[in-house]
Design a protein around this motif. Structure first.
Motif, PDB file in Angstrom:
ATOM      1  N   HIS A 324       0.872  -1.175   0.000  1.00  0.00           N
ATOM      2  CA  HIS A 324       0.000   0.000   0.000  1.00  0.00           C
ATOM      3  C   HIS A 324       0.910   1.226   0.000  1.00  0.00           C
ATOM      4  N   LEU A 325       1.340   1.639  -1.195  1.00  0.00           N
ATOM      5  CA  LEU A 325       2.376   2.652  -1.318  1.00  0.00           C
ATOM      6  C   LEU A 325       1.898   4.044  -0.940  1.00  0.00           C
ATOM      7  N   PHE A 326       0.588   4.287  -1.042  1.00  0.00           N
ATOM      8  CA  PHE A 326       0.079   5.585  -0.602  1.00  0.00           C
ATOM      9  C   PHE A 326       0.383   5.806   0.878  1.00  0.00           C
ATOM     10  N   SER A 327       0.483   4.711   1.632  1.00  0.00           N
ATOM     11  CA  SER A 327       0.723   4.799   3.075  1.00  0.00           C
ATOM     12  C   SER A 327       2.196   4.643   3.434  1.00  0.00           C
ATOM     13  N   ALA A 328       3.090   4.652   2.436  1.00  0.00           N
ATOM     14  CA  ALA A 328       4.515   4.493   2.714  1.00  0.00           C
ATOM     15  C   ALA A 328       5.065   5.723   3.425  1.00  0.00           C
ATOM     16  N   SER A 329       6.209   5.532   4.087  1.00  0.00           N
ATOM     17  CA  SER A 329       6.871   6.636   4.781  1.00  0.00           C
ATOM     18  C   SER A 329       8.363   6.560   4.521  1.00  0.00           C
ATOM     19  N   TYR A 330       9.044   7.728   4.533  1.00  0.00           N
ATOM     20  CA  TYR A 330      10.444   7.811   4.145  1.00  0.00           C
ATOM     21  C   TYR A 330      11.290   8.353   5.304  1.00  0.00           C
ATOM     22  N   TRP A 331      12.571   7.984   5.309  1.00  0.00           N
ATOM     23  CA  TRP A 331      13.492   8.543   6.294  1.00  0.00           C
ATOM     24  C   TRP A 331      14.929   8.407   5.808  1.00  0.00           C
ATOM     25  N   TYR A 467       9.843  17.611   2.027  1.00  0.00           N
ATOM     26  CA  TYR A 467      10.561  16.418   2.469  1.00  0.00           C
ATOM     27  C   TYR A 467      12.081  16.525   2.371  1.00  0.00           C
ATOM     28  N   PRO A 468      12.654  17.110   1.312  1.00  0.00           N
ATOM     29  CA  PRO A 468      14.108  17.267   1.335  1.00  0.00           C
ATOM     30  C   PRO A 468      14.593  18.008   2.577  1.00  0.00           C
ATOM     31  N   GLY A 469      13.850  19.027   3.010  1.00  0.00           N
ATOM     32  CA  GLY A 469      14.218  19.738   4.233  1.00  0.00           C
ATOM     33  C   GLY A 469      14.115  18.857   5.467  1.00  0.00           C
ATOM     34  N   LEU A 470      13.113  17.960   5.496  1.00  0.00           N
ATOM     35  CA  LEU A 470      13.000  17.026   6.618  1.00  0.00           C
ATOM     36  C   LEU A 470      14.177  16.054   6.640  1.00  0.00           C
ATOM     37  N   PHE A 471      14.564  15.554   5.464  1.00  0.00           N
ATOM     38  CA  PHE A 471      15.762  14.728   5.392  1.00  0.00           C
ATOM     39  C   PHE A 471      16.982  15.525   5.853  1.00  0.00           C
ATOM     40  N   GLY A 472      17.030  16.808   5.449  1.00  0.00           N
ATOM     41  CA  GLY A 472      18.152  17.659   5.841  1.00  0.00           C
ATOM     42  C   GLY A 472      18.286  17.794   7.345  1.00  0.00           C
ATOM     43  N   GLU A 473      17.151  17.780   8.049  1.00  0.00           N
ATOM     44  CA  GLU A 473      17.199  17.828   9.511  1.00  0.00           C
ATOM     45  C   GLU A 473      17.882  16.581  10.066  1.00  0.00           C
ATOM     46  N   GLU A 474      17.580  15.432   9.455  1.00  0.00           N
ATOM     47  CA  GLU A 474      18.228  14.194   9.895  1.00  0.00           C
ATOM     48  C   GLU A 474      19.727  14.207   9.574  1.00  0.00           C
ATOM     49  N   ILE A 475      20.084  14.725   8.393  1.00  0.00           N
ATOM     50  CA  ILE A 475      21.496  14.830   8.027  1.00  0.00           C
ATOM     51  C   ILE A 475      22.225  15.773   8.979  1.00  0.00           C
ATOM     52  N   ALA A 540      19.194  17.982   0.192  1.00  0.00           N
ATOM     53  CA  ALA A 540      18.463  17.977   1.459  1.00  0.00           C
ATOM     54  C   ALA A 540      19.088  18.921   2.479  1.00  0.00           C
ATOM     55  N   ILE A 541      20.400  18.849   2.673  1.00  0.00           N
ATOM     56  CA  ILE A 541      21.027  19.685   3.699  1.00  0.00           C
ATOM     57  C   ILE A 541      20.995  21.158   3.295  1.00  0.00           C
TER      58      ILE A 541
END
Length: 550
Positions: A324-331, A467-475, A540-541
């Protein structure tokens, strides 16, 4: 053998009279809410796409007893035979249509006085769907700012990037427009019925137009986002799976669940180019960097990835059942990008690595779930499994922790607010709750009674361009925290200072080649190491750094 006359009369009425009589009964008791063509007015459409999940006995019970907590009344005055005839008529095919004129005539401007909204941070605005009461809540943090009625909500709520305009789609084709004015007052402004049976909506990257994917009729409707008036109708041949905009280009992408084609819409002139796919793509998402389409089909047993620039197939992965790809999540974790997805009929989620595409593992969650959610503010994947359990899966080692938001009642669907400090959980029950959790302590902050609360839609988490900014927070947490702070000077300058003083190209040069760029930036010496980021990490960063200058 002689057949009794009464039996012959009954047989004749069943074969020849029942459909007509059923239609008369339907028009007398049902049409005012469900429309003479069964396409719905104030009540849902009664067409195969909405009725196939019900057995005849279910429909008879609904007609006889009504539906609690809805406007569907009981018709105990009808005889069993009259109810049987209505149900038989509901199963009959009937011609229906929905034109641009019907769309225009359906528009309703809602004369509601805007309500003052004490908004502190628009990125934390979150809409909650309370299905049992046909209500939409607007929340910020743990506070409810507004509530309004809008039934049959389905699919993602879309937002303009200034956080002022919100578009809420319903399965029966209605789209509500909630607006926040210049005085920070909000209200349900208007609504329009774009089609009979809607799949989902997208908003063009300039915020000017709504793109509506319709299953009945088979069209793509283009609406003016401010006025909700129809601009263009595009007829398609097939059942649309979904339509998503590309935030980096003036394009939108849609697929069909019943034929192997991918449609590319030019969102300036609304022309369409079709590309062939290996098989029909029934469920898909566009990756957070607008580079790839990740899809699957119900009949197939593989996950496919298409490069959106060349429309070439770059990856195929085998699986046992449809994700169910609509419900997928990324990190992002330890230098890699990942996504996780639940699967139809399976008690596990699958984890995949993005961009150097590969399968990582299946993680059993103890039941057939529907949603996986995460955020840079948490180290867990938050998963439901159709029980009273919230399953927390550690992103590092995939170990599991079980929480019971309310024992004995079904938990479903986590959503985070924009900064990820809060999580919203739904207890899906007539006497359920919307629960607000602290994502760090995993403790409950607040609980609101709710009748079957389901989806939650946060401004940031439902807008892919964030989302790139959210990934940037993790980086930042992995690579930069030792020397930099977001807003205060540390060993190195703050991201806020960097974003205001340096261009994007200067930031990139300093990240990749500080040995040669530090003098150009006015430093006497260099103490920053070079980072061998790939293109996605770099984007992202940089986006995260630049966000502090907005």
């Amino acid at each position: 053998m002689r057949v009794p006359a009464a039996a012959l009369v009954l047989l004749f009425s069943i074969l020849f009279l029942s459909p007509v009589v059923g239609e008369e009964l339907y028009n007398k008791y049902c049409a005012s809410c469900h429309h003479p063509q069964k396409i719905g007015v104030s009540a849902p459409p009664l067409i195969p796409e909405t009725l196939n999940r019900y057995k005849d006995e279910d429909l008879k019970k609904i007609i006889r007893d009504g539906l609690p907590s809805t406007q569907m009344p009981s018709f105990k005055n009808l005889t069993d035979e009259e109810i049987n005839r209505i149900v038989r008529f509901l199963r009959e095919d009937i011609a229906y249509n929905w034109s641009s004129l019907d769309i225009q005539n359906s528009k309703v401007v809602i004369e509601e006085k805007p309500k003052p909204l004490p908004i502190k941070n628009v990125k934390n605005l979150t809409f909650v769907v309370e299905r049992g009461n046909n209500k939409i809540w607007l929340m910020e943090g743990s506070d409810i700012l507004d509530k309004f009625e809008f039934p049959n909500v389905h699919g993602g709520i879309k937002y303009t990037l200034d956080g002022k305009n919100f578009y809420i789609p319903a399965r029966d084709g209605w789209i509500a427009y909630y607006r926040i004015n210049e005085k920070n007052e909000g209200s349900l402004h208007s609504k329009v019925r774009a089609c009979i049976y809607l799949r989902n909506i997208a908003l063009t990257n300039d915020g000017k137009y709504l793109i509506v994917g319709c299953i009945l009729p088979q069209t793509i409707e283009i609406l003016d986002a401010k006025t909700l008036t129809p601009v263009k109708e595009i007829k398609v041949e097939g059942k649309i799976s979904a339509v998503y905009d590309l935030y980096k280009e003036n394009k939108a992408i849609f697929t069909f669940r019943d034929k192997p084609q991918i449609g590319v819409i030019n969102t300036q002139d609304f022309t369409i180019i079709y590309k062939q796919s290996v098989e029909p793509v029934e469920d898909f998402f566009i990756d957070p960097f607008d580079k790839f389409l990740v899809g699957t089909s119900r009949q197939g047993k593989k996950l496919v990835v298409y490069d959106l620039e060349r429309f070439s197939l770059v990856f195929e992965g085998s699986m046992e059942s449809m994700p169910h790809l609509f419900s997928a999540s990324y990190w992002y974790k330890n230098g890699k990008f990942y996504f996780a997805t639940p699967h139809v009929g399976k008690t596990y989620i699958s984890v995949w690595q993005m961009y150097d595409w590969k399968f990582i593992k299946n993680v059993d969650v103890g039941g057939i779930g529907y949603f996986v959610k995460t955020h840079p503010a948490t180290d867990y994947l938050w998963v439901d499994n159709s029980t009273d359990q919230l399953v927390l899966i550690n992103q590092n080692d995939f170990s599991k922790k079980i929480i019971y938001p309310e024992k004995g009642k079904k938990f479903t669907h986590t959503e985070f607010n924009g900064d990820g400090k809060l999580a919203y959980l739904s207890i899906y029950d007539k006497y359920g709750s919307l629960i607000v959790y602290d994502t760090y302590s995993l403790g409950e902050i607040k609980r609101y009674p709710a009748n079957q609360p389901v989806g939650k839609y946060n401004f940031v988490n439902k807008s892919r361009n964030f989302y790139p900014g959210l990934f940037g927070e993790e980086i930042f947490k992995e690579k930069c925290w030792g020397c930099h702070h977001q807003t205060q000077e540390a060993f190195g300058p703050s991201f806020k200072e960097i974003s205001k003083k340096r261009t994007e190209s200067q930031i990139i040069a300093q990240i990749l080649d500080p040995k040669n760029s530090y003098k150009l930036l006015g430093y006497k010496r260099n103490s920053m190491p070079a980072f061998n980021f790939n293109e996605y990490e770099l984007e992202a960063i940089v986006k995260y750094i630049k966000s502090f200058g907005e």
